[in-house]
Design a protein around this motif. Sequence first.
Motif, short mmCIF file in Angstrom:
data_model
loop_
_atom_site.label_atom_id
_atom_site.label_comp_id
_atom_site.label_asym_id
_atom_site.label_seq_id
_atom_site.Cartn_x
_atom_site.Cartn_y
_atom_site.Cartn_z
N GLU A 189 1.51 -1.23 0.41
CA GLU A 189 0.00 0.04 -0.10
C GLU A 189 0.86 0.69 -0.09
OE1 GLU A 189 -3.81 -0.75 1.89
OE2 GLU A 189 -2.52 0.06 3.63
N ARG A 190 0.32 2.25 -0.51
CA ARG A 190 1.22 3.44 -0.50
C ARG A 190 2.84 3.02 -1.46
NH1 ARG A 190 -1.58 4.14 4.50
NH2 ARG A 190 -3.12 4.77 4.29
N GLN A 191 2.83 2.38 -1.93
CA GLN A 191 4.01 2.17 -2.41
C GLN A 191 3.90 2.27 -4.28
OE1 GLN A 191 6.79 -1.07 -1.40
NE2 GLN A 191 5.94 -0.31 0.86
N ASN A 192 4.40 2.60 -4.90
CA ASN A 192 5.17 2.24 -6.53
C ASN A 192 5.67 1.43 -7.19
OD1 ASN A 192 2.61 4.56 -6.73
ND2 ASN A 192 4.71 6.43 -6.82
N LEU A 193 4.66 0.04 -7.23
CA LEU A 193 5.61 -1.10 -7.62
C LEU A 193 5.45 -0.34 -9.71
CD1 LEU A 193 2.47 -3.43 -6.51
CD2 LEU A 193 4.50 -2.18 -5.41
N PHE A 229 2.09 0.64 -10.85
CA PHE A 229 0.83 0.31 -10.03
C PHE A 229 0.58 0.40 -8.67
CE2 PHE A 229 1.43 -2.35 -13.42
CZ PHE A 229 0.38 -2.46 -14.49
N LYS A 230 -0.48 0.74 -7.91
CA LYS A 230 -0.52 1.44 -7.00
C LYS A 230 -0.94 0.21 -5.64
CE LYS A 230 -4.00 3.38 -7.73
NZ LYS A 230 -5.58 3.82 -7.82
N ASP A 231 -0.90 -1.47 -6.92
CA ASP A 231 -1.17 -2.33 -6.03
C ASP A 231 -1.36 -3.56 -6.88
OD1 ASP A 231 -2.63 -4.12 -4.14
OD2 ASP A 231 -3.96 -2.89 -3.25
N VAL A 232 -1.55 -4.51 -6.27
CA VAL A 232 -1.00 -5.82 -7.17
C VAL A 232 -2.53 -6.92 -6.80
CG1 VAL A 232 0.71 -5.79 -7.11
CG2 VAL A 232 0.18 -7.13 -5.34
N LEU A 236 -5.86 0.00 -11.09
CA LEU A 236 -4.90 0.13 -10.06
C LEU A 236 -3.01 1.04 -10.64
CD1 LEU A 236 -3.89 -3.45 -9.85
CD2 LEU A 236 -5.45 -2.08 -8.69
N SER A 237 -3.39 1.50 -11.97
CA SER A 237 -2.32 2.21 -12.63
C SER A 237 -2.11 3.81 -11.37
CB SER A 237 -2.61 2.68 -13.97
OG SER A 237 -2.56 3.70 -13.82
N CYS A 238 -1.02 4.09 -11.20
CA CYS A 238 -1.05 5.46 -10.49
C CYS A 238 -0.33 6.33 -11.34
CB CYS A 238 0.29 4.87 -9.30
SG CYS A 238 1.71 4.82 -10.18
N SER A 239 -0.54 6.34 -12.73
CA SER A 239 0.11 7.18 -13.60
C SER A 239 -1.09 7.77 -14.85
CB SER A 239 1.43 7.02 -14.14
OG SER A 239 1.20 6.16 -14.61
N HIS A 240 -0.67 9.02 -14.65
CA HIS A 240 -1.39 9.54 -15.77
C HIS A 240 -3.43 8.82 -16.00
CE1 HIS A 240 2.05 10.60 -18.00
NE2 HIS A 240 2.44 9.60 -17.11
N THR A 241 -3.34 9.41 -14.68
CA THR A 241 -5.24 8.69 -14.77
C THR A 241 -6.78 9.13 -15.35
OG1 THR A 241 -4.60 8.52 -11.78
CG2 THR A 241 -6.74 7.98 -12.42
N LEU A 242 -6.05 10.44 -15.37
CA LEU A 242 -7.44 11.32 -16.69
C LEU A 242 -7.17 10.69 -17.53
CD1 LEU A 242 -9.86 13.45 -16.56
CD2 LEU A 242 -7.60 15.25 -16.88
N ILE A 243 -5.84 10.88 -18.47
CA ILE A 243 -5.79 10.70 -19.63
C ILE A 243 -6.09 8.86 -19.83
CG2 ILE A 243 -3.97 10.01 -21.68
CD1 ILE A 243 -2.07 12.39 -20.35
N LYS A 244 -5.69 8.46 -19.54
CA LYS A 244 -6.09 6.79 -19.38
C LYS A 244 -7.27 6.27 -18.64
CE LYS A 244 -5.88 4.70 -15.15
NZ LYS A 244 -7.35 4.17 -14.66
#
Length: 314
Positions: A7-11, A174-177, A192-200
Motif C-alpha cells: 500500500e502507498r507504494q508505486n510498483l 501500479f498502486k497495488d497487485v 491500479l495504475s498510479c500514473s496519467h489517471t485522467l488520460i487513461k
Amino acid sequence: MSSSNMERQNLTHVSEFYLMRFSEDPDLQPILFGLFLSMYIVTVVGNLLIILAVSSAAHLHTPMYFFLSNLSFTDLCFTSSTVPKLTVDILTQSRVISYADCLTQISLFIFFGCMESMLLTVMAYDRFVAICHPLHYSVIINPHHCVLLLLLSVFVSLLDSQMHNLIALQVTCFKDVEIASFFCNPPQLFDLSCSHTLIKNIVTYMVGILFGFFPMSGIILSYYKIVSAILKIPSSGRRYKAFSTCGSHLSVVCLFYGTGLGTYLGSAVSYSPSKGMVASLMYTVVTPMLNPFIYSLRNRDISSTLKRIQFWKI
C-alpha cells in the motif's frame, strides 16, 4: 507478496497479480469448483450442439444460422478465456496470475467479447433486412456479404483487443497487485495504475464507447425499424410470427449488454468488488451458457434438428 506491504507504494516492476476469490471459506471451495466446472461443461456442450445442428442440417444453411453458429463458437471461446483459469485457481487454492498471462487473458477476453458484440449487431441487421426488406433479403444478405460481415467483425474485434493491450502496456506503475475481479478485467486492472489517471480513463472509456456504444446503437436502430415495420402489419398472426423471429436474439442482447456494459461503465462511477464479480460472472459464464438454451427452446428449426441428433436428450 502481501498487498498490505504494498500500500502507498508505486510498483514499477510487477511480474504477477493476485485475483479476487469468490469466498475465502475452504469448505465452499469444492462447491464453487463443482459449480463453475459444471457451468463450463454445459456451456461447451450446448454451444457445440448448436454448431453441430447448423452444420449438419441443410435447411439451416442460411445467413441467420451462419451467424448463430459463429456466435456459439465465440461464446465458447469467450467463456474459455476466463473460466478454466478460475476453476484451476479454486482447485489449487491459487490467486496468482503472471503479468504476461494477464495481458494474454485481456487480449482474448476483449477480442471474443467484442466479437460477440459485433455478431449480435450483425444478427440485428440481418433481422432488419429480413423483416423490413424481405424482397431484397437474398440480394443484400448473400453468402459473399455474410463472409465480409464476419471478417469485418473479426477485424474490429482484433483492433479493439490490440487497443486495450496498448493501453495496458502503457501502464508501468501500479498502486497495488490485487485485482478486484476473478480474472484480469481491464477496468479493474487499469484502476491500479498510479500514473496519467485522467488520460487513461479518457482513452479507456473512449474505446469502450467506440466498440460498445456504437454496436449497441446499431442494434437499437435496427429494432426501432423492425418494430415500426411490424406494427404496420395488419394481421396479428403475421405480427406475432415476425416478433418471434427476433425474440431469441433480443433476449441474448439484453442479457449480454445489460451485464457487460453495466460492469464496464459502472466502474467509472462506483465499483463494488462483490457486485462487480457477480455482474462479471453473469456475462462471462451465465450468458454464454444460456444462449444455446435460449436459441434451442425458442427456435423450432434448431430444436427439431437437435432432437434428431442422438446425443441430445430433452
